[in-house]
Scaffold this motif. Structure first.
Motif, short mmCIF file in Angstrom:
data_model
loop_
_atom_site.label_atom_id
_atom_site.label_comp_id
_atom_site.label_asym_id
_atom_site.label_seq_id
_atom_site.Cartn_x
_atom_site.Cartn_y
_atom_site.Cartn_z
N ALA A 1 4.55 1.36 9.46
CA ALA A 1 3.56 0.83 8.52
C ALA A 1 2.48 0.01 9.21
O ALA A 1 1.44 -0.27 8.60
CB ALA A 1 4.26 -0.03 7.46
N ARG B 1 -0.49 9.20 8.15
CA ARG B 1 -0.83 9.53 6.77
C ARG B 1 0.42 9.96 5.99
O ARG B 1 1.39 10.45 6.56
CB ARG B 1 -1.86 10.66 6.72
CG ARG B 1 -3.18 10.36 7.38
CD ARG B 1 -4.12 11.53 7.21
NE ARG B 1 -5.40 11.33 7.86
CZ ARG B 1 -5.64 11.67 9.13
NH1 ARG B 1 -4.69 12.23 9.85
NH2 ARG B 1 -6.83 11.46 9.66
N LYS B 2 0.35 9.78 4.69
CA LYS B 2 1.40 10.30 3.83
C LYS B 2 1.40 11.83 3.92
O LYS B 2 0.36 12.46 3.82
CB LYS B 2 1.14 9.86 2.38
CG LYS B 2 2.20 10.32 1.40
CD LYS B 2 1.88 9.84 0.00
CE LYS B 2 2.93 10.35 -0.98
NZ LYS B 2 2.64 9.90 -2.37
N TYR C 1 0.80 -1.21 0.00
CA TYR C 1 0.00 0.00 0.00
C TYR C 1 0.85 1.27 0.00
O TYR C 1 0.32 2.37 0.09
CB TYR C 1 -0.94 0.01 1.21
CG TYR C 1 -0.25 -0.18 2.54
CD1 TYR C 1 -0.25 -1.43 3.17
CD2 TYR C 1 0.40 0.86 3.18
CE1 TYR C 1 0.39 -1.61 4.38
CE2 TYR C 1 1.02 0.69 4.39
CZ TYR C 1 1.01 -0.56 5.00
OH TYR C 1 1.65 -0.74 6.20
N ASP C 2 2.16 1.14 -0.10
CA ASP C 2 3.04 2.30 -0.07
C ASP C 2 3.85 2.41 -1.36
O ASP C 2 4.94 2.96 -1.39
CB ASP C 2 4.01 2.16 1.11
CG ASP C 2 4.24 3.51 1.80
OD1 ASP C 2 3.56 4.47 1.44
OD2 ASP C 2 5.09 3.58 2.68
N LYS D 1 -2.59 2.31 11.53
CA LYS D 1 -3.67 2.58 10.59
C LYS D 1 -3.38 3.87 9.84
O LYS D 1 -2.74 4.78 10.36
CB LYS D 1 -5.00 2.66 11.33
CG LYS D 1 -5.45 1.34 11.95
CD LYS D 1 -6.79 1.48 12.64
CE LYS D 1 -7.24 0.15 13.25
NZ LYS D 1 -8.54 0.26 13.94
N SER D 2 -3.90 3.96 8.64
CA SER D 2 -3.59 5.09 7.77
C SER D 2 -3.96 6.43 8.37
O SER D 2 -3.32 7.45 8.12
CB SER D 2 -4.28 4.91 6.42
OG SER D 2 -5.69 4.80 6.59
N ASN D 3 -5.00 6.46 9.21
CA ASN D 3 -5.40 7.74 9.80
C ASN D 3 -4.45 8.19 10.92
O ASN D 3 -4.51 9.33 11.37
CB ASN D 3 -6.84 7.66 10.33
CG ASN D 3 -7.00 6.59 11.38
OD1 ASN D 3 -6.27 5.62 11.40
ND2 ASN D 3 -7.98 6.76 12.26
N LYS E 1 7.16 4.47 5.21
CA LYS E 1 6.71 4.00 6.52
C LYS E 1 7.26 2.62 6.86
O LYS E 1 7.52 2.31 8.02
CB LYS E 1 5.18 4.00 6.60
CG LYS E 1 4.56 5.39 6.62
CD LYS E 1 3.07 5.35 6.90
CE LYS E 1 2.29 4.76 5.74
NZ LYS E 1 0.83 4.82 5.98
#
Length: 448
Positions: free
Chosen positions: A399, A407-408, A26-27, A402-404, A379
């Protein structure tokens, strides 16, 4: 290339700690070309570098120590020691459930177009279990699985013919590894694994550089390598014009050197033809009163140069060698005694495709949070070690959040220092001074 390292029940790591270099899916858009080595034939994407953060005494160094122990035991278990000798493993001692349990180590790596998975469980008395798997293409083969408690050994009849001989002749001690013994008998697959541990994996402490000081001095004595080291020193703005490695002069040895040491040195130099390096001399410009260059002068690296310059030079050998040969290098306390800009420049060599052309890897521990705000890492290249309230260490990656939470584009440094990712010390020094002041207030009136 190193794909994964796992350790369990060793020093502070009570539970399984897994350090993975397989890039997350996902990265993919983040520094993919710079920081990831693609291996299409194996359908793999592997990160070229990683940094491990954590509070003091959290377990960063112990993580690297565990890998150093695994490497040393693999290389020496069959050569050194006798039956009954103690194995220098260190289980987690703060829990009754682990004090008497074995420590476990496993490593997965790519070498010569094949994937290897090797591991063992060991106590201070014996090897409990040991396994080796080999995956040249799509299928993974079990080369051997050894269980000393059940006195069983499963071997691949075609790929590990020497296993039957080693077992029938009882040639592997309880406190030795079958991998190491089989390599001594020239088993091809086991020898390849030993070669990888020997030549492709290094674990260094950058605050105890004596371990690789001699190596760098020897490499500096080679014309091609000397040129590359000088290029690195010039880019580091250290004002060193040249550097020379000095070889031991047997005739100039002092009378204060013990006789047995002299004999060993004479044997190495004359008997084995080995060069023994004593120190390095750096060359600086000499100026007149008008600051014009009128010549050069020599300094002793260890006596006249700064600790930072010494460290940078002695690290240059392993770093350049790792880049040239596509090896994997672990360096503990990488940022100690070096300016942050210099640290970033050295680290970035491994994430520069034009320089790192052979998939070399650098893994470091650091205290300086500059890597978190440098916009140079993904990450899945950022790891943390944190102890729980029972003093057991846990290893996890940015990594894993969680994405929240990560975040990038986030300021990872600010969040880390605020404790959002853990792995920082929780200080109560202000409370200490406040308590001390209150204690004085209670005591001083009586004293007056």
């Amino acid at each position: 290339m190193l794909l994964e390292y796992t350790v369990r029940n060793y020093t502070v790591f009570k539970n399984t700690a897994r350090l993975s270099f397989v890039a997350s899916n996902y990265d993919k858009e983040t520094y993919e070309r710079e920081n990831v080595q693609k291996i299409p034939e194996k359908k793999l994407r592997v990160v070229k570098s990683a940094v491990v953060y954590g509070a003091n005494a959290a377990g960063k160094t112990k993580l690297f120590d565990s890998l150093a122990f695994m490497r040393q035991f693999v290389l020496e278990s069959s050569k050194k020691g006798q039956q009954g000798d103690v194995i220098d493993t260190k289980p987690f001692l703060l829990s009754e459930s682990t004090r008497q349990e074995p420590s476990e180590f496993e490593i997965i790596f790519l070498h010569k177009d094949a994937r290897y998975r090797y591991g063992f469980e060991v106590t201070s008395e014996k090897v409990i279990a040991e396994w080796l798997f080999y995956k040249p293409e799509s299928r993974e083969y079990q080369i051997f699985y050894r269980d000393t408690l059940d006195k069983t050994l499963e071997t691949h009849q075609k790929l590990f013919r020497k296993g039957i001989l080693l077992e029938s002749e009882n040639m592997v001690r309880d406190n030795a590894l079958m991998l190491s013994v089989a390599a001594q008998f020239n088993d091809e697959i086991c020898s390849t694994v030993i070669q990888w541990f020997t030549h492709n994996l290094s674990v260094l402490s950058s605050i105890r550089e004596y371990g690789y000081k001699g190596y760098t001095m020897a490499m500096n004595d080679k014309v091609a390598f000397h040129k590359k080291i000088m290029q690195l020193l010039n880019q580091a703005d250290l004002s060193i014009q040249d550097i020379h490695s000095k070889v031991l002069d047997l005739d100039a040895m002092g009378e204060d050197i013990p006789v047995e040491v002299k004999e060993q040195l004479v044997q190495k130099v004359k008997g084995e033809g080995v060069k023994v390096y004593t120190e390095c001399e750096t060359v600086h410009y000499l100026y007149d009163r008008n600051n014009k260059v009128i010549g050069q002068t020599k300094f002793s690296m260890d006596e006249d140069e700064s600790h930072g310059t010494q460290k940078f030079f002695y690290l240059a050998g392993p770093i350049l060698d790792t880049l040239e040969e596509g090896k994997t290098l672990f360096i503990d306390e990488f940022d100690a005694r070096l300016h942050p800009n210099l640290v970033l420049s050295l680290f970035s060599l491994f994430n520069t495709p034009s320089i790192n052309t052979k998939g070399a890897q650098l893994v470091i521990t650091a205290q300086n949070s500059i890597f978190l705000q440098s916009n140079m890492l993904r990450k899945d290249q950022i790891w943390f070690v944190e102890k729980d309230r029972f003093e057991a260490a846990h290893l996890y990656s940015l990594a894993d959040f969680k994405s929240n939470h990560a975040r990038k584009g986030d300021n990872y440094e600010a969040k880390y220092l605020k404790g959002k990712y853990g792995a920082i010390p929780y200080l109560t020094m202000q409370n200490y001074f406040a308590d001390t002041a209150c204690e004085k207030e209670r005591r001083w009136p009586q004293e007056r």
